[in-house]
Scaffold this motif. Structure first.
Motif, PDB file in Angstrom:
ATOM      1  N   LYS A  56      -1.183  -4.341  -3.278  1.00 16.48           N
ATOM      2  CA  LYS A  56      -1.191  -3.930  -1.879  1.00 16.48           C
ATOM      3  C   LYS A  56      -0.133  -4.674  -1.076  1.00 16.48           C
ATOM      4  O   LYS A  56       0.128  -5.846  -1.324  1.00 16.48           O
ATOM      5  CB  LYS A  56      -2.558  -4.218  -1.247  1.00 16.48           C
ATOM      6  CG  LYS A  56      -3.683  -3.376  -1.787  1.00 16.48           C
ATOM      7  CD  LYS A  56      -4.974  -3.676  -1.040  1.00 16.48           C
ATOM      8  CE  LYS A  56      -6.078  -2.736  -1.458  1.00 16.48           C
ATOM      9  NZ  LYS A  56      -7.277  -2.927  -0.626  1.00 16.48           N
ATOM     10  N   LEU A  57       0.423  -3.962  -0.118  1.00 14.74           N
ATOM     11  CA  LEU A  57       1.314  -4.530   0.886  1.00 14.74           C
ATOM     12  C   LEU A  57       0.743  -4.175   2.249  1.00 14.74           C
ATOM     13  O   LEU A  57       0.411  -3.008   2.485  1.00 14.74           O
ATOM     14  CB  LEU A  57       2.721  -3.941   0.778  1.00 14.74           C
ATOM     15  CG  LEU A  57       3.601  -4.432  -0.351  1.00 14.74           C
ATOM     16  CD1 LEU A  57       4.914  -3.652  -0.361  1.00 14.74           C
ATOM     17  CD2 LEU A  57       3.882  -5.920  -0.211  1.00 14.74           C
ATOM     18  N   HIS A  58       0.626  -5.176   3.106  1.00 19.26           N
ATOM     19  CA  HIS A  58       0.113  -4.937   4.455  1.00 19.26           C
ATOM     20  C   HIS A  58      -1.226  -4.194   4.425  1.00 19.26           C
ATOM     21  O   HIS A  58      -1.484  -3.335   5.251  1.00 19.26           O
ATOM     22  CB  HIS A  58       1.135  -4.177   5.296  1.00 19.26           C
ATOM     23  CG  HIS A  58       2.531  -4.691   5.150  1.00 19.26           C
ATOM     24  ND1 HIS A  58       2.922  -5.942   5.570  1.00 19.26           N
ATOM     25  CD2 HIS A  58       3.624  -4.138   4.577  1.00 19.26           C
ATOM     26  CE1 HIS A  58       4.197  -6.127   5.280  1.00 19.26           C
ATOM     27  NE2 HIS A  58       4.652  -5.053   4.676  1.00 19.26           N
ATOM     28  N   GLN A  60      -2.154  -1.946   2.442  1.00 19.31           N
ATOM     29  CA  GLN A  60      -2.029  -0.582   1.916  1.00 19.31           C
ATOM     30  C   GLN A  60      -1.723  -0.624   0.421  1.00 19.31           C
ATOM     31  O   GLN A  60      -0.887  -1.404  -0.031  1.00 19.31           O
ATOM     32  CB  GLN A  60      -0.899   0.174   2.628  1.00 19.31           C
ATOM     33  CG  GLN A  60      -1.140   0.376   4.098  1.00 19.31           C
ATOM     34  CD  GLN A  60      -2.372   1.229   4.349  1.00 19.31           C
ATOM     35  OE1 GLN A  60      -2.590   2.230   3.687  1.00 19.31           O
ATOM     36  NE2 GLN A  60      -3.192   0.818   5.300  1.00 19.31           N
ATOM     37  N   GLY A 124       6.333   0.585   3.427  1.00 20.18           N
ATOM     38  CA  GLY A 124       7.086  -0.030   4.512  1.00 20.18           C
ATOM     39  C   GLY A 124       7.543   0.969   5.558  1.00 20.18           C
ATOM     40  O   GLY A 124       7.650   0.652   6.731  1.00 20.18           O
ATOM     41  N   ARG A 128       1.253   6.608   4.274  1.00 21.18           N
ATOM     42  CA  ARG A 128      -0.065   6.162   3.822  1.00 21.18           C
ATOM     43  C   ARG A 128      -0.546   7.133   2.760  1.00 21.18           C
ATOM     44  O   ARG A 128      -0.652   8.331   2.995  1.00 21.18           O
ATOM     45  CB  ARG A 128      -1.061   6.128   4.982  1.00 21.18           C
ATOM     46  CG  ARG A 128      -0.601   5.252   6.129  1.00 21.18           C
ATOM     47  CD  ARG A 128      -0.490   3.798   5.669  1.00 21.18           C
ATOM     48  NE  ARG A 128      -0.115   2.954   6.777  1.00 21.18           N
ATOM     49  CZ  ARG A 128       1.006   2.247   6.822  1.00 21.18           C
ATOM     50  NH1 ARG A 128       1.861   2.288   5.840  1.00 21.18           N
ATOM     51  NH2 ARG A 128       1.265   1.477   7.851  1.00 21.18           N
TER      52      ARG A 128
END
Length: 145
Positions: A56-58, A60, A124, A128
Protein backbone atom coordinates in the motif's frame (compact mmCIF):
# COMPACT_ATOMS: atom_id res chain seq x y z
CA UNK A 1 -0.63 -22.83 5.50
CA UNK A 2 0.02 -25.11 8.42
CA UNK A 3 -1.25 -28.60 7.65
CA UNK A 4 -3.71 -28.67 10.52
CA UNK A 5 -5.43 -25.39 9.61
CA UNK A 6 -8.23 -25.15 7.06
CA UNK A 7 -7.85 -22.64 4.22
CA UNK A 8 -11.00 -20.73 5.19
CA UNK A 9 -9.93 -20.17 8.79
CA UNK A 10 -6.25 -19.41 8.14
CA UNK A 11 -5.25 -15.76 8.61
CA UNK A 12 -1.51 -15.17 8.19
CA UNK A 13 -0.19 -12.28 10.27
CA UNK A 14 2.73 -11.37 8.00
CA UNK A 15 4.00 -11.81 4.47
CA UNK A 16 6.77 -14.06 5.81
CA UNK A 17 4.13 -16.29 7.42
CA UNK A 18 2.05 -16.30 4.22
CA UNK A 19 5.01 -17.38 2.09
CA UNK A 20 6.18 -20.08 4.49
CA UNK A 21 2.62 -21.44 4.63
CA UNK A 22 2.76 -22.23 0.91
CA UNK A 23 4.11 -25.50 -0.56
CA UNK A 24 7.90 -25.52 -0.49
CA UNK A 25 8.21 -25.45 -4.29
CA UNK A 26 6.14 -22.24 -4.43
CA UNK A 27 7.87 -20.39 -1.60
CA UNK A 28 10.91 -19.36 -3.65
CA UNK A 29 8.71 -18.08 -6.49
CA UNK A 30 6.60 -15.99 -4.13
CA UNK A 31 9.77 -14.65 -2.49
CA UNK A 32 10.94 -13.45 -5.91
CA UNK A 33 7.58 -11.75 -6.50
CA UNK A 34 7.83 -10.09 -3.09
CA UNK A 35 11.39 -8.90 -3.73
CA UNK A 36 10.46 -7.48 -7.15
CA UNK A 37 7.61 -5.45 -5.66
CA UNK A 38 9.66 -4.24 -2.70
CA UNK A 39 12.53 -3.13 -4.95
CA UNK A 40 10.17 -1.33 -7.32
CA UNK A 41 8.17 0.42 -4.59
CA UNK A 42 10.39 0.50 -1.48
CA UNK A 43 8.18 3.07 0.23
CA UNK A 44 5.13 0.79 0.06
CA UNK A 45 3.77 -0.60 3.30
CA UNK A 46 3.75 -4.41 3.35
CA UNK A 47 0.64 -5.86 5.02
CA UNK A 48 -1.76 -8.77 4.86
CA UNK A 49 -5.17 -7.86 3.46
CA UNK A 50 -7.84 -10.34 2.34
CA UNK A 51 -5.48 -13.01 3.74
CA UNK A 52 -2.79 -12.30 1.10
CA UNK A 53 0.33 -10.10 0.80
CA UNK A 54 -0.55 -6.50 -0.01
CA UNK A 55 1.51 -3.40 -0.77
CA UNK A 56 0.00 0.00 0.00
CA UNK A 57 0.91 3.61 -0.66
CA UNK A 58 -0.93 6.37 1.18
CA UNK A 59 -3.35 3.75 2.47
CA UNK A 60 -4.26 2.65 -1.06
CA UNK A 61 -3.44 -0.84 -2.38
CA UNK A 62 -0.79 -0.90 -5.10
CA UNK A 63 -0.57 -4.67 -5.58
CA UNK A 64 -1.61 -7.90 -3.95
CA UNK A 65 -0.18 -11.31 -4.75
CA UNK A 66 -1.26 -14.84 -3.96
CA UNK A 67 -0.09 -18.38 -4.60
CA UNK A 68 -2.44 -21.01 -6.02
CA UNK A 69 -2.17 -24.66 -7.06
CA UNK A 70 -0.93 -24.05 -10.61
CA UNK A 71 -0.13 -20.34 -10.69
CA UNK A 72 0.42 -17.20 -8.65
CA UNK A 73 -1.49 -14.01 -9.27
CA UNK A 74 -1.10 -10.25 -9.08
CA UNK A 75 -4.08 -8.01 -8.31
CA UNK A 76 -5.44 -5.48 -9.24
CA UNK A 77 -4.75 -5.31 -12.94
CA UNK A 78 -6.43 -2.08 -14.00
CA UNK A 79 -7.56 -1.74 -17.60
CA UNK A 80 -5.07 1.10 -18.06
CA UNK A 81 -2.20 -1.05 -16.72
CA UNK A 82 -3.15 -4.08 -18.82
CA UNK A 83 -3.23 -1.89 -21.94
CA UNK A 84 0.20 -0.43 -21.11
CA UNK A 85 1.73 -3.92 -20.75
CA UNK A 86 -0.38 -5.63 -23.42
CA UNK A 87 2.51 -7.17 -25.35
CA UNK A 88 4.42 -8.32 -22.27
CA UNK A 89 1.28 -9.85 -20.74
CA UNK A 90 0.17 -11.61 -23.95
CA UNK A 91 1.49 -15.00 -22.82
CA UNK A 92 -0.25 -14.83 -19.43
CA UNK A 93 -3.89 -15.16 -18.43
CA UNK A 94 -5.30 -11.72 -17.65
CA UNK A 95 -8.92 -11.15 -16.70
CA UNK A 96 -11.16 -9.49 -14.13
CA UNK A 97 -8.34 -7.54 -12.50
CA UNK A 98 -6.04 -10.55 -12.20
CA UNK A 99 -2.78 -11.52 -13.87
CA UNK A 100 -1.97 -15.23 -13.57
CA UNK A 101 1.59 -16.49 -13.90
CA UNK A 102 2.14 -20.28 -14.26
CA UNK A 103 4.27 -21.92 -11.57
CA UNK A 104 6.07 -23.82 -14.33
CA UNK A 105 7.69 -20.70 -15.82
CA UNK A 106 10.44 -18.44 -14.46
CA UNK A 107 9.19 -15.47 -12.44
CA UNK A 108 9.23 -12.39 -14.71
CA UNK A 109 10.89 -10.25 -12.01
CA UNK A 110 11.54 -7.23 -14.23
CA UNK A 111 7.97 -7.22 -15.55
CA UNK A 112 6.53 -7.48 -12.04
CA UNK A 113 8.77 -4.59 -10.95
CA UNK A 114 7.58 -2.44 -13.84
CA UNK A 115 3.95 -3.34 -13.05
CA UNK A 116 4.48 -2.37 -9.40
CA UNK A 117 5.97 0.99 -10.42
CA UNK A 118 3.12 1.59 -12.85
CA UNK A 119 0.52 0.82 -10.16
CA UNK A 120 2.33 3.09 -7.69
CA UNK A 121 2.17 5.87 -10.26
CA UNK A 122 -1.56 5.23 -10.76
CA UNK A 123 -2.06 5.55 -7.00
CA UNK A 124 0.03 8.72 -6.97
CA UNK A 125 -2.11 10.18 -9.73
CA UNK A 126 -5.23 9.55 -7.70
CA UNK A 127 -6.62 6.45 -9.38
CA UNK A 128 -8.38 4.34 -6.82
CA UNK A 129 -8.70 0.68 -7.70
CA UNK A 130 -11.64 0.21 -5.33
CA UNK A 131 -11.37 -2.21 -2.44
CA UNK A 132 -14.74 -3.76 -3.31
CA UNK A 133 -13.50 -4.68 -6.80
CA UNK A 134 -10.33 -6.25 -5.40
CA UNK A 135 -12.30 -8.09 -2.71
CA UNK A 136 -14.74 -9.45 -5.28
CA UNK A 137 -11.88 -10.61 -7.55
CA UNK A 138 -10.08 -12.38 -4.72
CA UNK A 139 -13.22 -13.94 -3.25
CA UNK A 140 -14.31 -15.18 -6.69
CA UNK A 141 -10.90 -16.79 -7.19
CA UNK A 142 -10.95 -18.40 -3.73
CA UNK A 143 -14.43 -19.82 -4.43
CA UNK A 144 -13.10 -21.50 -7.60
CA UNK A 145 -10.10 -23.10 -5.84
Amino acid sequence: MPRNVSHKSYHPSSVDEYITSQPEAVQSLLSLVRTAIRKAVPEAEEVISYKIPTYKLHGQPVLYFAGWKKHYSLYPASDHMVAAFQEELASYTVNKGTIRFPLTQPVPVKLIGRIAKFRAKEIGEGERSGAATVRDTIETKRARS
